[in-house]
Scaffold this motif. Structure first.
Motif: not given
Length: 738
Positions: A368, A373, A375-376, A379, A421-424, A426, A428
């Motif tokens: 981690s 991060g 975006d979808t 990913l 798994e990731s969020n912009p 935040e 990965s």
């Protein structure tokens, strides 16, 4: 005939069909308006016309949406897009197949019916040349488009209607044949273009073979200098070095191994693409391998002001069965990417092991970071090769290189899974799971556990990952470690505990929070007579280990220093020093060497054939350290001439040399031995070429064994033991290096 579907070709064909369908979709609105308004159908059948118009508008809107969202929908899944596109065709055919049948029923065969039939013939003919890759959907499209009309024409029972019905039926049959022929011709042409003619295939090697050849040549050229670097560091390890120098050398060695792993990534990606990847499962110390990887990446992370920490399950088996190098290759790629794409925060490695039987379990690894991060959309394509998929943005910043592709191929070859798994904004998390065998736990010394179990630790300044690691390891030793909010609170807690003769006899101070505050706290505790019973350990980065301020504390007070990232081995060594518990030396991998064995080795005479001067120095240094005599020559011609005059117990032969290579030299040597009926001399190949088939080529040339560069001391010793087990002439000559 079965044709191989090419993804690049299919994407171009699908995009062309979507783009070309725009004209037919827009024309549908014009034809409907012409028939209902000018043809007068709307005035006579208002409600039915509105229902049909609504169906036409909905289908048109749906098909326009498929065209407008082609990139996003196709990127999410080509097969799914084709199903959606096929649904649009079916709905369109259903509406425009029923519409002329309804017109025949209501107004008879006139202007309106002929206009609709003309439109249907046009769009079905256009579909045949725009979406030739799909056959069954187009055949269903034809049936829905014309069968209702044909049925209504024959039911009308008029001569004109029957003649028109026969014409439409004939055209439908013609389209069936046309679509089948176009489909066969299309894939035949694509297959021929991709594979080339048989004559051309015989004259030229396949593209993959050419690419593999280039990759192996590049890897060979890179491995040669790396052999020199790694070999010299291996020789340096046995010289008299301070603890600080040993740590620097160890990090340099691990970094060199990372370079080798990068070269292996290039080779493995080529092997994955061609289905030639192989695994070599064996029992190994997983925790030790993880710690070596952390030591290599620690300085890299610290150079970017990143904190690298690891929390390893204390119940992790001591030895597991799997492919050690492949697992570390995956972990190396994930850690490298985490450091590369992070500018701040902490990189945390979590390793868990769940036992699912007496002899196996599931390993779960998570890496981690707190970077930018993803975006979808990114990913979705993270583990796809954009170059092979023919993406137009293959060179964009979303492209992660072949490291993750290698990871995916290796994990799947091991029967595991990998994901992200990731969020912009935040960070990965990359994870993988594999099933590994395990060996029953072996007993370990309880001296350190007994000593640590009597003290309780307080850690201050550590990151969340380092604190979790300390707590995990203290619990494994039967104690616990608590975290303090800041350095002042830690000092107050230690003083309070000392007055009450209770908690926190062990203080761990980390420079991660604030370096100067950490050093001031160490000075205060070390120089306060009332706190002398408190055990103190400094946790710092490897660059801070050699700073004057830290060195003064070490020299003056004997301060014990633990270098980040924190792991079990380093922590237990530091705790042993701090608590006065003798360090338990690991059992050496090599058999214990006796004076008699070393004396026996001195009687063997080895010939090294190597054209690179630095590699000569490295290999001779290793052989000298092992106690063997060695003579060195620069080329194969000199070696063959020397073998006619002198005898040797073993030959180390470089394969790639100018003029006469090692393969030809070995074949010549075997022919001479056979002709003169001489004893066969073992020949060990040494090469940086690790391509498939090279080892077999060595054996076919008459060589007896194989060593890949960079050569490691233990591997060299193992091979020499294998081939030098016979008695030697005790009257052998002395060392005659040149």
């Amino acid at each position: 005939m079965i044709y191989r579907k090419d993804r690049k070709v299919l994407k171009r064909v699908d995009y062309g069909a979507a783009k070309n369908s725009l004209m037919g979709v827009l024309a549908a609105l014009v034809v409907y308006a012409l028939v209902t308004a000018w043809g007068g159908v709307y005035r006579a059948y208002e409600l039915e016309t509105l229902i049909a118009g609504g169906a036409v508008v909905l289908v048109t809107a749906y098909r326009l949406w498929l065209v407008a969202r082609f990139d996003a929908l196709y990127g999410a899944g080509p097969a799914r897009w084709r199903r959606l596109f096929a649904l649009g065709l079916i709905l369109h055919a259903l509406v425009w197949g029923v519409l002329p049948a309804w017109l025949v029923w209501r107004v008879g065969t006139g202007f309106n019916v002929f206009v609709v039939i003309l439109y249907n013939v046009g769009v079905t003919t256009a579909l045949g040349s725009s979406w030739m890759a799909g056959l069954r959907v187009r055949q269903v499209y034809i049936l829905l488009m014309f069968l209702p009309l044909i049925a209504s024409l024959f039911l009308a029972a008029g001569l004109q209607e029957w003649l028109l019905g026969l014409l439409v039926t004939s055209y439908t049959f013609y389209l069936f044949r046309l679509y089948r022929g176009q489909y066969e011709l299309f894939w035949h042409a694509v297959t021929r273009e991709r594979r080339g003619s048989p004559e051309r295939r015989r004259d030229l090697p396949a593209n993959t073979d050419i690419q593999l050849s280039l990759v192996y040549r590049l890897a060979h050229e890179l491995r040669t200098p790396m052999n020199s670097v790694m070999g010299m560091m291996s020789l340096l390890e046995d010289t008299r070095l301070s603890d600080e120098q040993q740590e620097y050398l160890q990090v340099a060695g691990q970094s060199g191994k990372l370079m080798i792993s990068l070269i292996d990534d290039v080779l493995d990606y080529s092997r994955i693409l061609t289905g030639r990847i192989t695994l070599s499962p064996d029992y190994f110390d997983l925790r030790g391998a993880l710690e070596q990887t952390l030591e290599a990446f620690g300085p890299m992370a610290q150079s970017k002001n990143l904190e690298l920490s690891a929390v390893v399950d204390r119940m992790l088996p001591k030895r597991v069965r799997g492919d050690r190098d492949r697992l570390l290759q995956v972990l190396t790629n994930l850690l490298s990417n985490a450091i590369k794409f992070s500018e701040r925060g902490e990189i945390r490695l979590d390793v868990d092991f769940t036992t699912e039987g007496e002899s196996d379990g599931v390993l779960r690894v998570r890496v981690s970071d707190q970077g930018q991060g993803m975006d979808t959309e990114t990913l979705k394509h993270l583990f796809e090769d954009q170059f092979l998929a023919g993406a137009q943005d293959a060179f964009s910043t979303r492209h992660a290189g072949f490291g993750l592709l290698v990871c995916k191929g290796l994990i799947e070859a091991m029967g595991g899974m990998i994901g992200a798994e990731s969020n912009p904004g935040e960070g990965s998390t990359f994870w993988f799971t594999v099933r590994l065998g395990m060996q029953a736990n072996m007993s370990e010394s309880t001296k350190l556990a007994g000593a640590v179990g009597q003290v309780q630790g307080l850690a201050v300044g550590t990151s969340s990952g380092s604190l979790a690691c300390l707590q995990e390891e203290f619990e494994a030793l039967g104690s616990y470690c608590q975290g303090a909010r800041d350095y002042d609170q830690a000092l107050q807690a230690v003083r309070a505990g000392h007055r009450e003769h209770s908690e926190f006899e062990l203080l761990l101070v980390d420079t991660h929070g604030r370096r100067e505050s950490a050093l001031n706290l160490c000075r205060t505790v070390l120089e306060d007579p009332g706190l002398r019973p408190v055990k103190l350990m400094l946790i710092c980065a490897i660059e801070e280990r050699g700073e004057p301020a830290v060195q003064r504390l070490v020299d003056k007070h004997g301060l014990v220093v633990l270098v980040r990232p924190v792991h079990r081995t380093g922590l237990r060594v530091a705790l042993g020093k701090l608590l006065g518990v003798p360090r338990q030396m690991p059992v050496p991998d090599l058999p214990t060497e006796t004076p008699e064995e070393r004396e026996r080795r001195r009687l063997y005479r080895l010939l090294l054939v190597e054209d690179n001067e630095v590699n000569q120095l490295v290999t001779r240094g290793m052989l000298g350290k092992l106690g063997y005599q060695v003579k060195t020559v620069n080329n194969a011609e000199t070696a063959l001439a020397l073998l006619e005059q002198e005898s040797f117990d073993l030959i180390l032969m470089d394969c790639m040399m100018p003029e006469l290579d090692g393969f030809t030299a070995t074949r010549t040597l075997r022919e001479r031995e056979q002709a003169a009926e001489r004893t066969r001399t073992p020949v060990i190949a040494i090469t940086a070429n690790t391509a498939e088939g090279v080892q077999a080529k060595c054996l076919a040339a008459g060589m007896d064994d194989f060593l890949a560069k960079p050569v490691h001391l233990q591997e060299l010793e193992t091979v020499l033991r294998r081939w030098l087990l016979h008695d030697v002439d005790t009257d052998g000559e002395g060392n005659d290096d040149e």
